[in-house]
Design an enzyme around this catalytic site. Sequence first.
Site, short mmCIF file in Angstrom:
data_model
loop_
_atom_site.label_atom_id
_atom_site.label_comp_id
_atom_site.label_asym_id
_atom_site.label_seq_id
_atom_site.Cartn_x
_atom_site.Cartn_y
_atom_site.Cartn_z
N LYS A 137 -5.96 -2.69 10.94
CA LYS A 137 -4.91 -3.86 11.02
C LYS A 137 -6.17 -4.43 10.39
O LYS A 137 -7.52 -4.82 10.90
CB LYS A 137 -5.11 -4.65 12.38
N GLU A 163 -1.54 2.08 10.24
CA GLU A 163 -2.47 1.36 9.44
C GLU A 163 -3.43 1.02 10.01
O GLU A 163 -3.33 0.45 11.67
CB GLU A 163 -1.76 0.91 8.69
N LYS A 173 0.63 -3.73 17.41
CA LYS A 173 -0.51 -3.65 17.00
C LYS A 173 -2.03 -3.26 18.49
O LYS A 173 -1.30 -3.58 19.12
CB LYS A 173 -1.18 -4.97 16.43
N ARG A 203 -2.44 -13.19 6.00
CA ARG A 203 -0.99 -12.61 5.34
C ARG A 203 -0.64 -13.21 3.97
O ARG A 203 -0.31 -14.42 4.08
CB ARG A 203 0.19 -12.70 6.22
N ARG A 245 2.56 -16.48 5.96
CA ARG A 245 2.49 -16.31 8.00
C ARG A 245 3.73 -16.74 8.11
O ARG A 245 5.02 -16.74 8.48
CB ARG A 245 1.65 -15.60 8.39
#
Length: 417
Positions: free
Chosen positions: A95, A93, A267, A100, A117
């Site tokens: 980033k 996906e 990530k 968040r 978050r």
Amino acid sequence: MVIGKLRLGFSEKTIFDALSQMTSGGKSLRKELDNTFQIYPDPGYITQVVKERGMAGLKNVRVKTGVPVVPALCQRLNNYREIVDKMGEAAVERKYDGTRVQIHFNRLKNEIRTYTRNLEESSPMFPELFQMNKWIMGDEVILDCEAVGYDKKTGKVLPFQITITRKRKHGVAETAKSIPLRFFVFDILSLNGRSLIEEPYFERRKFLTKVVKKNETIVPDEYFKTDDPVEVQKLHDKFLKEGFEGAVIKMWNGEYLPGRQGWNWVKIKEAEGASGKLSDTLDLVILGYNLGKGKRAGFGMGAFLVGLRRGESWVSIAKVGTGLTDEEFKGLKIKLDKSKTKEKPKDYLVSGSLVPDVWVEPLVVVEIAADEITKSPNHAGGIALRFPRLIKFREDKGPKDATTWKEVEEIAKLSLN
DNA sequence: CTTGACTGCCC
DNA sequence: ATTCTGC
DNA sequence: GCAGAATGGGCAGTCAAG
């Protein structure tokens, strides 16, 4: 409920230690308490459950709309093959560089709450979500997404610094209009009272597709399935070219794991040897340093100010407080103290909030990495480094060999598209 | 009323 | 956020 | 490998001084 004021890793740890002791459950009990806390972060409630029903009671604590779940986080890795080796089939996906948002929607109660978050409630920040009832095929859902400002004309995503200008209390509606947000939804944690966190990624994605009706504001995030490192690399390159921060790779069969657990989500911002968003490091000169706190107080240094020559002046563009080992901190202090000056050198331009505890002559050159060069309201240079860290000491270089203002401008220009 | 220092929270 | 360190 | 503790830039919000 006690949710809200508690921070992870402090009070509740103490409470759970005590609980473990009381019920003499040892380490496995602690782990179970921690896991329960991640899907129901209310120590009071958990304590009550254990008191009334014992450890067995914890099994019945489930994800619930209106109660935030500790968001899943990414590990960082910079090698494509290693990523694929660790997880096999995966989804790739984009980033996003936004904020968040965990959305809790309850149609019957007419409730829309959001959490950050760090489990802070942020509901007032997002008036655009008042229309959730039109977009969601279901009565109760928890969605996980990244909200990013976007340009209404071009549809392009805006930089983090713009996204984060969103107001939190007063005048929220105005910013919502001038800088609308798009919510890229990448996960669904529960649907109509049923917990989905134990479902594999691809199954949750199926639910997500069915539940979220795409529109201007809320978008099911795109993903690409692969088990090929080369494919991951291609996608990562593509995302970087598109201007995104990098890629997030998720185990195809993985559950939703709160916090940073295993190699479920990874990530990647820059690949080994390759370059990410900001490709170059900068060779900068140390202008001063700050006395540290805690452990760093012992070294007499916690961070140092770096800058470069602009015209006849030295201007600061970053402070660096990471990338050094403890030994390097000690050594650097000794070195810098040899060129300590009582007053600020006359040709230094440093604004008030960044004035260091100790000024030094511009002699020591350090190689500094960063993710981005941004416009700065604080640093005298008018620009700043985002996420600055030390790469190494350039003992081979003198202040005259440092990166020039012209070079920085070029790099900044390149990273601004 | 404006400004700046400071805090808390985003990354 | 990034990075280092002790477990 | 993980948790904890250092540290970064920069936004909104708060409050006191001017």
